[in-house]
Structures are given as structure tokens and as C-alpha cells.
Design an enzyme around this catalytic site. Structure first.
Site, PDB file in Angstrom:
ATOM      1  N   GLU A 108      10.438   1.877  10.020  1.00  0.00           N
ATOM      2  CA  GLU A 108      11.292   2.625   9.799  1.00  0.00           C
ATOM      3  C   GLU A 108      10.566   4.057  10.091  1.00  0.00           C
ATOM      4  O   GLU A 108       9.799   4.368   8.942  1.00  0.00           O
ATOM      5  CB  GLU A 108      11.930   2.536   8.388  1.00  0.00           C
ATOM      6  N   GLU A 128      10.302  16.067  14.425  1.00  0.00           N
ATOM      7  CA  GLU A 128      10.407  16.029  12.804  1.00  0.00           C
ATOM      8  C   GLU A 128       9.651  16.936  12.188  1.00  0.00           C
ATOM      9  O   GLU A 128       8.514  16.846  12.266  1.00  0.00           O
ATOM     10  CB  GLU A 128      10.139  14.644  12.649  1.00  0.00           C
ATOM     11  N   GLY A 139      -4.621   3.609  -1.705  1.00  0.00           N
ATOM     12  CA  GLY A 139      -5.689   4.083  -1.201  1.00  0.00           C
ATOM     13  C   GLY A 139      -5.152   5.053   0.104  1.00  0.00           C
ATOM     14  O   GLY A 139      -3.963   5.040   0.278  1.00  0.00           O
ATOM     15  N   CYS A 167      13.699  11.370   5.971  1.00  0.00           N
ATOM     16  CA  CYS A 167      13.833  10.835   7.501  1.00  0.00           C
ATOM     17  C   CYS A 167      15.061  11.145   7.880  1.00  0.00           C
ATOM     18  O   CYS A 167      15.328  11.097   9.182  1.00  0.00           O
ATOM     19  CB  CYS A 167      13.237   9.672   7.380  1.00  0.00           C
ATOM     20  N   LYS A 193       0.760  -0.964  -0.045  1.00  0.00           N
ATOM     21  CA  LYS A 193       0.074   0.032   0.213  1.00  0.00           C
ATOM     22  C   LYS A 193       0.991   1.252  -0.010  1.00  0.00           C
ATOM     23  O   LYS A 193       1.489   1.369   0.984  1.00  0.00           O
ATOM     24  CB  LYS A 193      -0.879  -0.066   1.260  1.00  0.00           C
ATOM     25  N   GLY A 206      -4.561   5.667   4.223  1.00  0.00           N
ATOM     26  CA  GLY A 206      -4.193   4.946   5.403  1.00  0.00           C
ATOM     27  C   GLY A 206      -5.419   4.276   5.914  1.00  0.00           C
ATOM     28  O   GLY A 206      -5.684   3.667   6.560  1.00  0.00           O
TER      29      GLY A 206
HETATM   30  P1  NAP Z   1       2.136   8.250   7.372  1.00  0.00           P
HETATM   31  O1  NAP Z   1       0.990   8.777   7.954  1.00  0.00           O
HETATM   32  O2  NAP Z   1       2.860   7.490   8.658  1.00  0.00           O
HETATM   33  O3  NAP Z   1       1.913   7.322   6.504  1.00  0.00           O
HETATM   34  C1  NAP Z   1       2.692   6.157   6.092  1.00  0.00           C
HETATM   35  C2  NAP Z   1       1.769   5.430   5.384  1.00  0.00           C
HETATM   36  O4  NAP Z   1       1.110   4.556   6.237  1.00  0.00           O
HETATM   37  C3  NAP Z   1       0.980   5.622   4.274  1.00  0.00           C
HETATM   38  O5  NAP Z   1       1.109   4.636   3.153  1.00  0.00           O
HETATM   39  C4  NAP Z   1      -0.149   6.019   5.154  1.00  0.00           C
HETATM   40  O6  NAP Z   1      -1.254   6.315   4.005  1.00  0.00           O
HETATM   41  C5  NAP Z   1      -0.045   4.669   5.668  1.00  0.00           C
HETATM   42  N1  NAP Z   1      -1.132   4.840   6.829  1.00  0.00           N
HETATM   43  C6  NAP Z   1      -1.784   5.969   7.758  1.00  0.00           C
HETATM   44  N2  NAP Z   1      -2.481   5.194   8.517  1.00  0.00           N
HETATM   45  C7  NAP Z   1      -2.627   4.116   8.392  1.00  0.00           C
HETATM   46  C8  NAP Z   1      -3.273   3.106   9.217  1.00  0.00           C
HETATM   47  N3  NAP Z   1      -4.279   3.505  10.217  1.00  0.00           N
HETATM   48  N4  NAP Z   1      -3.045   1.851   8.707  1.00  0.00           N
HETATM   49  C9  NAP Z   1      -2.357   1.635   8.069  1.00  0.00           C
HETATM   50  N5  NAP Z   1      -1.644   2.347   7.340  1.00  0.00           N
HETATM   51  C10 NAP Z   1      -1.661   3.628   7.486  1.00  0.00           C
HETATM   52  O7  NAP Z   1       3.210   9.337   6.724  1.00  0.00           O
HETATM   53  P2  NAP Z   1       2.788  10.200   5.854  1.00  0.00           P
HETATM   54  O8  NAP Z   1       1.268  10.630   5.814  1.00  0.00           O
HETATM   55  O9  NAP Z   1       3.350   9.741   4.611  1.00  0.00           O
HETATM   56  O10 NAP Z   1       3.399  11.623   6.322  1.00  0.00           O
HETATM   57  C11 NAP Z   1       3.315  12.028   7.685  1.00  0.00           C
HETATM   58  C12 NAP Z   1       4.448  12.445   8.339  1.00  0.00           C
HETATM   59  O11 NAP Z   1       5.394  11.331   8.759  1.00  0.00           O
HETATM   60  C13 NAP Z   1       5.250  13.291   7.799  1.00  0.00           C
HETATM   61  O12 NAP Z   1       5.007  14.770   7.763  1.00  0.00           O
HETATM   62  C14 NAP Z   1       6.662  12.954   8.656  1.00  0.00           C
HETATM   63  O13 NAP Z   1       6.921  13.636   9.531  1.00  0.00           O
HETATM   64  C15 NAP Z   1       6.536  11.749   8.633  1.00  0.00           C
HETATM   65  N6  NAP Z   1       7.141  10.610   7.626  1.00  0.00           N
HETATM   66  C16 NAP Z   1       8.335   9.878   7.949  1.00  0.00           C
HETATM   67  C17 NAP Z   1       8.943   9.240   7.043  1.00  0.00           C
HETATM   68  C18 NAP Z   1      10.073   8.443   7.163  1.00  0.00           C
HETATM   69  O14 NAP Z   1      10.891   7.725   6.421  1.00  0.00           O
HETATM   70  N7  NAP Z   1      10.740   8.418   8.616  1.00  0.00           N
HETATM   71  C19 NAP Z   1       8.698   9.253   5.701  1.00  0.00           C
HETATM   72  C20 NAP Z   1       7.337   9.939   5.344  1.00  0.00           C
HETATM   73  C21 NAP Z   1       6.708  10.711   6.345  1.00  0.00           C
HETATM   74  P3  NAP Z   1      -1.578   7.630   3.639  1.00  0.00           P
HETATM   75  O15 NAP Z   1      -0.719   7.880   2.579  1.00  0.00           O
HETATM   76  O16 NAP Z   1      -2.932   7.735   3.327  1.00  0.00           O
HETATM   77  O17 NAP Z   1      -1.341   8.705   4.804  1.00  0.00           O
END
Ligand code: NAP
Ligand code: MG
Length: 511
Positions: A263, A394, A219, A297, A188, A221
Site C-alpha cells: 500500500e 507525493e 526499530g 496517502c 514492525k 527500517g
Molecule cells: P517508509 O520509509 O516507506 O517506511 C514504512 C515502513 O517501512 C517503516 O516501518 C519503515 O521503517 C520501514 N522500512 C524502511 N526501510 C525498510 C527496509 N529496508 N526494510 C524493511 N522495512 C523498512 O515510509 P516512512 O519513513 O514512514 O515515510 C517516508 C515517506 O513515505 C513519507 O514521506 C511519505 O511520502 C511516504 N508514506 C506513504 C504512506 C502511505 O500510506 N502510502 C504512509 C507513510 C509514508 P522506518 O520507520 O525506520 O522508516
């Protein structure tokens, strides 16, 4: 131009990959149900819609997991060298379609095209090839000191959930070791960047991956991610993203005694010692921090310099930040694109505003750029309390904080004063001193004097503390996707076999 034909050789190949709208990739091909909700994909530089995918339902998510479950036994039974060969074939497809994939990734994330080519194409190609090479050499079936056999077997069906910031790299960092290990994968991708994942699935088909070995369901999250997570069909989840979502995923996996690799984020320090070349250290740190508009990250987001050089460091950092050329990320002259979304831009600005209100100095930047696209000015912040939000959390945007330290011990203390521990950097003219500091920092990686990811991307990548669990890249990554079995009293069927010989895994079901 080709001199013979006068035709541009950079034109799209005749077999160009086309990702169809409103489709997911299951069972080796496109599936386009008409009763699923749509989700538009927006280019953050132009704010235009560049595609429409599905916000896949629990039914569709379940179908993908069942498909991966069905494909798993035959995939697991292939000799590792056969799976390695298919990873090499996928690398070749990625190279062949590299220009198109880099361009697509730039449209989805807003990353400058040169960075896209390097991180979304060249790096994944290297990761696929190096993982294949390691899989060929791995001790799949070996003897330990007691004479027992130690057999490595795949965990099973892997649910991979990935973010948007380096989408192709983050997918391949899971896909390559999982497939090498003999797992099948349901992915996903992030809702903001699903098109490159679907593109990659089609490349997998062209490379010869059997149906069901790599499925992609798009889709949000909340809908698709949560449906996949709650489905009991997977054996392991591999996640990259935020701490909050990672905590939830780890809890669900833990409640079922299923394996999870996480990660998560970082707030990585760059420690500059008093003997370092300050100008070089600061300029390089700014560059490493602002790659992909700071949405990285492992970005070094906390620059720690000797307190008596703080003023100079802030000046050099601000000059470097002001030299960025913001604009169309497809223009080769652009050095910084937009951030990924309007929400992300608002979130970054909130961090800066909060810091400003608490008395911090914003040396440059800290504002949005008016007009089309989610652009933000590269930002340098200083005069901060050690417990300020912007120092501890972050931000995920082009924001670097600069702080002064009172010497080596104080610098190590500040570097380690974080809930995270993903990456870090040390700068010193004295290699022995840098090496000693590297061993005192609690982080999964330490980079000495600005070294970037080596050409052979096999060094372990992952976090201490709340930066996560598990490692990606190289042999450690493959181990995450393997179970280990001891066979005590195992008869020696082939006395000529060496301990590190790959398993003769019986007949090749795909032959
Ligand atoms: P995220 O919300 O943690 O999402 C990562 C992945 O998980 C996405 O595919 C997301 O879908 C999915 N997801 C979200 N809620 C979920 C759930 N309840 N069950 C299963 N999967 C779920 O991160 P993001 O939206 O990409 O970014 C948000 C923040 O995360 C950023 O602003 C940043 O601070 C941090 N981030 C960290 C890293 C890293 O490498 N450490 C990378 C990217 C982002 P959606 O796309 O619909 O959210
Ligand atoms: Mg999210």
C-alpha cells in the site's frame, strides 16, 4: 464527575496500559533484553522524548518470527468463528482504553486529538468488528460448479511493516484480516510511532490472543525492518509506506515467490466539474487534504477546477487554509498539529521552495512556524506546469496544488496523468455525470461529492499503478491472506451442509 463519589470518571482506569521502556512484545509478553540498541520516541509538538524503545537486532527479529511460526498451526486450526470472537474482544479492549490510546497517538504523531480518536480508535474498532462479521460469513469450505471443494486456508506467518501517519489504523488494517484468515503476525511499526503498536499488543494479550499470534518488534527500517525482511521465516509480507521501500520489499518477496501486498503513496486528484458548487468543493477538498497536516496517502492533493474559475478556487482555498488553528494537538480547539518530524518538515519545504523557484505562486503558507514543534503553515500552490515535481510527487505535508482544466475530458486526462492511482474525488451537481467520470478515473477509490469513509469500513482500499498491489478493508482484505485449495472428487461427508457453511475445523485447541 460521578455524583456519588465526586471522583472524575475520566481518570485512567485501574488497569491502565503501561508500555515499558526498551521492550518488545514476543510470545504473549514483554521481552526486555539489555544488549539491544535504544531508540528515543519524540513528541513532534513539544520535541520532548516520550519513551525509549529498542532498535531490535536481527536476533531479536528472528526470535519473533520463530515465535509466530510456532503459534501458527494452533491458530490456523481454530474455527473461524473463534478467531472472529477474539477480534471482537480486541475491539472491546480498544474501546475501553480508547482515550489513552488516542492521547498516546497524538503525542507520537502530533495529530489533533479529535482526529486521533476518530482514526486511531473508532475506525480500528469498526475495522475489527466488520472483519470479524465477514469472517463468520465467509465461504471457508464450499463447492464450485463442478462439484469440487474450494477450501480457503491461511497463507501462514505474515510480516507486517507499517508507517507513522495513521499508525493504529494502518496496523489494524493488516492485523484484523490476517488474524481472521488464520495467519499469525509479526509487526514492525514505524520507528517514529512504535508506542501505539506496543500498546495494541498488550490489548491483544488482554483480549485473549494466544501467545505468538501477534508479536511486535520495534526499530528502524534499516536495522530491524531489513533483518525481518531478509529472514526466511515469513510466508507473506504486508507493507504500507513509501514507493521506494515498497519497491525493495516487493523485489525481495518476488525473488522468493512469496506474496506481498503493498500500500504505497498517492497523488490523488479532486476533479471539480463546471456545474459543481465551487465553494463547497474547494473548502471540503482543503479539509480532506489537510487532515493530519496532509500526511495522508489518499489525500486529494491536486485540485482540478474549471480554468475560468481558477482564480476564485485559489482564493477560497487560501481562505480555508488560513482558517486553520495551529497549536497543541491535545487542545480541542487545535485544527492542525505539527508534521511528524524535523526531517519531514524540511522535505515539505524543499518541495515548496523548488516550485517557487520554478515560478509557481504560493498563495498562502509555504513557511515553517518559528518556535517549538515541527509546525508548517497550510500551503496552497498554483501557476504550475503539469510536469512540476510538486504536481507529480507525493509531498506528505499540508500542501495543496490547484490547477485549471479545460472541461470534462481534459479533467479526466489530468486526473489520470500520474504514476499513482490510490484515490480520487469528483464533484458535480449531476449525479449521472459524476458516476460516469468516476468510471473513467484509474484509481482504487473514487469519492463523489466529498463523501468520507462510510461508517461500515468494508469498501476495498488500495492502488492502481504505483500506488501498490492488493487491497485492504472488507472481504478483499481477508482474501489477501488466504490460499485457495481445490479438492477434486471430495466426498460429500455432510449432505445437509450448505455451500457457504464455515469449516468445521476439528477440535478447538484453545477450548
Ligand atoms: P517508509 O520509509 O516507506 O517506511 C514504512 C515502513 O517501512 C517503516 O516501518 C519503515 O521503517 C520501514 N522500512 C524502511 N526501510 C525498510 C527496509 N529496508 N526494510 C524493511 N522495512 C523498512 O515510509 P516512512 O519513513 O514512514 O515515510 C517516508 C515517506 O513515505 C513519507 O514521506 C511519505 O511520502 C511516504 N508514506 C506513504 C504512506 C502511505 O500510506 N502510502 C504512509 C507513510 C509514508 P522506518 O520507520 O525506520 O522508516
Ligand atoms: Mg523511513
Amino acid at each position: 464527575m460521578s455524583p456519588e463519589t465526586g471522583v472524575s470518571t475520566t481518570a485512567a482506569p485501574v488497569d491502565a496500559v503501561v508500555v515499558p521502556d526498551r521492550s518488545v512484545f514476543i510470545g504473549g509478553g514483554w521481552v526486555s533484553p539489555d544488549d539491544e540498541a535504544p531508540l528515543d520516541v519524540v513528541d513532534p509538538a513539544t520535541e520532548r522524548i516520550i519513551g525509549t524503545v529498542l532498535d531490535a537486532s536481527a536476533d531479536l527479529a528472528h526470535r519473533a518470527l520463530l515465535d509466530a511460526r510456532e503459534a501458527w498451526p494452533a491458530w490456523a486450526a481454530l474455527p473461524p468463528s473463534r478467531r472472529a470472537g477474539l477480534l471482537d474482544a480486541l475491539a472491546a479492549e480498544l474501546e475501553r482504553h480508547g482515550d489513552a490510546l488516542a492521547e498516546l497517538a497524538t503525542h507520537e504523531i502530533g495529530m489533533p486529538i479529535r482526529e486521533s480518536r476518530a482514526v486511531q480508535v473508532d475506525l480500528p474498532v469498526k475495522v475489527l468488528r466488520s472483519t470479524a462479521a465477514i469472517a463468520r460469513q465467509l465461504a471457508w469450505d464450499s463447492r464450485d460448479a463442478s462439484g469440487s471443494s474450494v477450501v480457503r486456508e491461511p497463507v501462514g506467518v505474515v510480516l507486517a511493516i507499517t508507517p507513522w501517519n495513521f499508525p493504529v489504523h494502518q496496523i489494524v488494517a493488516k492485523l484484523a484480516p490476517a488474524l481472521a484468515a488464520g495467519c499469525t503476525v509479526v509487526l514492525k511499526p514505524a520507528e517514529l510511532t512504535p508506542l501505539n503498536a506496543l500498546f495494541l499488543a498488550e490489548l491483544g494479550r488482554r483480549a485473549g490472543l494466544p501467545a505468538g499470534v501477534f508479536d511486535v518488534v520495534t526499530g528502524t527500517g534499516a536495522t530491524t525492518g531489513e533483518a525481518l525482511l531478509q529472514d526466511e521465516t515469513w510466508d507473506m509480507v504486508s507493507f504500507t509506506g513509501s514507493l521506494a521501500v515498497g519497491r525493495h520489499i516487493g523485489a525481495v518477496a518476488g525473488s522468493r515467490i512469496k506474496r506481498a501486498t503493498l500500500e504505497l503513496g498517492g497523488k490523488s486528484p479532486a476533479v471539480v466539474l463546471d456545474d459543481a458548487d465551487l465553494d463547497l468543493a474547494v473548502r471540503t477538498t482543503v479539509r480532506n487534504c489537510f487532515t493530519n497536516a496532509g500526511q495522508k496517502c489518499n489525500a486529494p492533493t491536486r485540485l482540478l477546477v474549471p480554468a475560468d474559475r481558477l482564480h476564485d478556487a485559489v482564493r477560497i482555498a487560501a481562505e480555508s487554509a488560513d482558517a486553520y488553528v495551529l497549536g497543541d494537538p491535545l487542545d480541542p480547539g487545535t485544527t492542525m498539529g505539527p508534521v511528524v518530524s524535523a526531517e519531514q518538515r524540511a522535505k515539505v519545504l524543499r518541495f515548496v521552495d523548488t516550485a517557487r523557484a520554478a515560478g509557481a505562486t504560493v498563495a498562502t503558507g509555504g513557511t515553517a512556524v518559528d518556535g517549538t514543534g515541527f509546525f508548517l503553515r497550510p500551503t496552497i500552490v498554483t501557476d504550475l506546469a503539469e510536469d512540476a515535481e510538486i504536481v507529480r510527487e507525493e509531498v506528505f505535508g499540508p500542501v495543496l496544488v490547484v490547477q485549471g482544466h479545460a472541461g470534462e475530458d481534459d479533467a479526466v486526462r489530468m486526473a489520470n496523468d500520474t504514476p499513482y492511482g490510490l484515490s480520487s474525488e469528483v464533484w458535480s451537481a449531476d449525479e449521472a455525470r459524476a458516476a460516469a467520470i468516476a468510471r473513467r478515473i484509474r484509481a482504487g477509490q473514487v469519492r463523489v461529492n466529498g463523501v468520507r469513509t462510510p461508517a461500515l469500513p468494508v469498501s476495498p482500499f488500495g492502488g492502481y499503478g504505483q500506488s501498490g498491489l492488493g487491497r485492504e478493508m472488507g472481504p478483499f482484505a481477508i482474501e489477501e491472506y488466504l490460499e485457495v485449495k481445490a479438492v477434486l472428487g471430495d466426498p460429500v461427508l455432510d449432505p445437509t451442509a450448505t455451500t457457504a457453511a464455515p469449516a468445521a475445523a476439528g477440535q478447538d485447541p484453545l477450548a
